[in-house]
Design a protein around this motif. Structure first.
Motif, short mmCIF file in Angstrom:
data_model
loop_
_atom_site.label_atom_id
_atom_site.label_comp_id
_atom_site.label_asym_id
_atom_site.label_seq_id
_atom_site.Cartn_x
_atom_site.Cartn_y
_atom_site.Cartn_z
N ASP A 81 0.84 -1.18 0.00
CA ASP A 81 0.00 0.00 0.00
C ASP A 81 0.89 1.25 0.00
O ASP A 81 2.05 1.19 0.39
CB ASP A 81 -0.88 0.00 1.25
N ALA A 82 0.33 2.37 -0.43
CA ALA A 82 1.10 3.63 -0.43
C ALA A 82 1.46 4.06 0.99
O ALA A 82 2.50 4.67 1.22
CB ALA A 82 0.30 4.72 -1.13
N PHE A 83 0.60 3.73 1.96
CA PHE A 83 0.84 4.10 3.36
C PHE A 83 1.46 2.91 4.08
O PHE A 83 0.82 1.88 4.26
CB PHE A 83 -0.46 4.52 4.04
N HIS A 84 2.69 3.00 4.46
CA HIS A 84 3.44 1.95 5.16
C HIS A 84 3.30 0.60 4.47
O HIS A 84 2.70 -0.33 5.00
CB HIS A 84 2.98 1.84 6.62
N TRP A 90 3.73 -2.67 6.32
CA TRP A 90 2.66 -3.13 7.21
C TRP A 90 1.37 -3.43 6.45
O TRP A 90 0.59 -4.27 6.86
CB TRP A 90 2.33 -2.08 8.25
N ASN A 91 1.11 -2.66 5.41
CA ASN A 91 -0.17 -2.73 4.69
C ASN A 91 0.07 -3.20 3.26
O ASN A 91 0.73 -2.51 2.49
CB ASN A 91 -0.83 -1.34 4.67
N TYR A 92 -0.46 -4.34 2.94
CA TYR A 92 -0.24 -4.90 1.61
C TYR A 92 -1.39 -5.83 1.24
O TYR A 92 -2.18 -6.23 2.08
CB TYR A 92 1.09 -5.66 1.55
#
Length: 70
Positions: free
Chosen positions: A53-56, A59-61
């Motif tokens: 993900d664009a945000f972290h 951690w976020n995928y």
């Protein structure tokens, strides 16, 4: 807020999550024992369809199903 005193409190808090748009979350504690030390080869890891993900992104995928091998 509620103090996160144990895993059960976390599961209950997550499970009580709702949104104004109607999202309801289901949550359960997985108490199974998993074998430690399993290794994934670089080749196996490379076959995964993982998009960060664009945000972290660490951690976020999103992991999408693999395409069948021909």
């Amino acid at each position: 807020g509620h103090p996160l005193t144990d895993r059960r409190a976390v599961v209950e808090l997550i499970g009580a999550t709702t949104t104004r748009t109607g999202l309801k979350v289901e949550c359960a504690l997985d108490t199974r024992i998993y074998e430690k030390g399993l290794k994934v080869s670089d080749a196996e890891f490379a076959r995964l369809d993982i998009t960060g993900d664009a945000f972290h992104p660490e951690w976020n995928y999103t992991i999408r199903p693999r395409q069948p091998e021909e």
